[in-house]
Design a protein around this motif. Sequence first.
Motif, PDB file in Angstrom:
ATOM      1  N   ALA A  16       0.834  -1.205   0.000  1.00 29.91           N
ATOM      2  CA  ALA A  16       0.000   0.000   0.000  1.00 29.91           C
ATOM      3  C   ALA A  16       0.867   1.253   0.000  1.00 29.91           C
ATOM      4  O   ALA A  16       0.570   2.230  -0.688  1.00 29.91           O
ATOM      5  CB  ALA A  16      -0.931  -0.012   1.212  1.00 29.91           C
ATOM      6  N   LYS A  19       2.677   1.500  -3.575  1.00 30.42           N
ATOM      7  CA  LYS A  19       1.771   1.822  -4.683  1.00 30.42           C
ATOM      8  C   LYS A  19       0.875   3.007  -4.376  1.00 30.42           C
ATOM      9  O   LYS A  19       0.087   3.421  -5.221  1.00 30.42           O
ATOM     10  CB  LYS A  19       0.909   0.608  -5.029  1.00 30.42           C
ATOM     11  CG  LYS A  19       1.701  -0.523  -5.618  1.00 30.42           C
ATOM     12  CD  LYS A  19       0.790  -1.605  -6.109  1.00 30.42           C
ATOM     13  CE  LYS A  19       1.588  -2.688  -6.816  1.00 30.42           C
ATOM     14  NZ  LYS A  19       0.722  -3.686  -7.420  1.00 30.42           N
ATOM     15  N   ARG A  20       0.973   3.506  -3.151  1.00 30.00           N
ATOM     16  CA  ARG A  20       0.106   4.584  -2.698  1.00 30.00           C
ATOM     17  C   ARG A  20      -1.368   4.240  -2.953  1.00 30.00           C
ATOM     18  O   ARG A  20      -2.152   5.045  -3.422  1.00 30.00           O
ATOM     19  CB  ARG A  20       0.484   5.903  -3.356  1.00 30.00           C
ATOM     20  CG  ARG A  20       1.852   6.382  -2.895  1.00 30.00           C
ATOM     21  CD  ARG A  20       2.311   7.586  -3.598  1.00 30.00           C
ATOM     22  NE  ARG A  20       3.564   8.182  -3.254  1.00 30.00           N
ATOM     23  CZ  ARG A  20       4.700   7.613  -2.921  1.00 30.00           C
ATOM     24  NH1 ARG A  20       4.772   6.337  -2.781  1.00 30.00           N
ATOM     25  NH2 ARG A  20       5.803   8.291  -2.685  1.00 30.00           N
ATOM     26  N   ALA A  21      -1.664   2.989  -2.639  1.00 31.67           N
ATOM     27  CA  ALA A  21      -3.017   2.476  -2.833  1.00 31.67           C
ATOM     28  C   ALA A  21      -3.731   2.415  -1.491  1.00 31.67           C
ATOM     29  O   ALA A  21      -3.099   2.384  -0.440  1.00 31.67           O
ATOM     30  CB  ALA A  21      -2.962   1.080  -3.452  1.00 31.67           C
ATOM     31  N   ILE A  24      -5.399  -3.156  -0.054  1.00 36.29           N
ATOM     32  CA  ILE A  24      -4.688  -4.237  -0.725  1.00 36.29           C
ATOM     33  C   ILE A  24      -5.347  -5.544  -0.300  1.00 36.29           C
ATOM     34  O   ILE A  24      -5.580  -5.780   0.880  1.00 36.29           O
ATOM     35  CB  ILE A  24      -3.189  -4.250  -0.337  1.00 36.29           C
ATOM     36  CG1 ILE A  24      -2.539  -2.906  -0.636  1.00 36.29           C
ATOM     37  CG2 ILE A  24      -2.468  -5.383  -1.041  1.00 36.29           C
ATOM     38  CD1 ILE A  24      -2.531  -2.504  -2.090  1.00 36.29           C
ATOM     39  N   ASP A  28      -3.770  -9.595  -4.312  1.00 39.62           N
ATOM     40  CA  ASP A  28      -2.625  -8.757  -4.670  1.00 39.62           C
ATOM     41  C   ASP A  28      -1.329  -9.331  -4.094  1.00 39.62           C
ATOM     42  O   ASP A  28      -0.294  -9.351  -4.766  1.00 39.62           O
ATOM     43  CB  ASP A  28      -2.816  -7.327  -4.174  1.00 39.62           C
ATOM     44  CG  ASP A  28      -4.061  -6.675  -4.744  1.00 39.62           C
ATOM     45  OD1 ASP A  28      -4.333  -6.877  -5.943  1.00 39.62           O
ATOM     46  OD2 ASP A  28      -4.758  -5.968  -3.989  1.00 39.62           O
TER      47      ASP A  28
END
Length: 71
Positions: A16, A19-21, A24, A28
Motif C-alpha cells: 500500500a 503503490k500509494r493504494a 490491498i 494482490d
Amino acid sequence: MRDFRQIIEILKEYIAYQKRAGRIYDKDVAKLLNISQSKFATIKKRNSTPYVELLEYCNRENICCKKIFFD
C-alpha cells in the motif's frame, strides 16, 4: 517470529505504501508472491509460511527479510 497471517499484514502495508493504494487484497499479495489465489487461500487457512516465495519476493524488491519475519 511472525506467523503467516502477520506476514500478510506486513506485506499489505508495504505494498500500500509503495503503490500509494488504499486497500490491498489477498489476491494482490498472492500475485506478488507468484502464487495462485487458491494456493494462497490454502496456505493462509493452514497458516503455513511459503518461505521460498517470500524470500524470492524480498530479493526482487530489495527488502530486508528480517523486517518481514521478525518484530
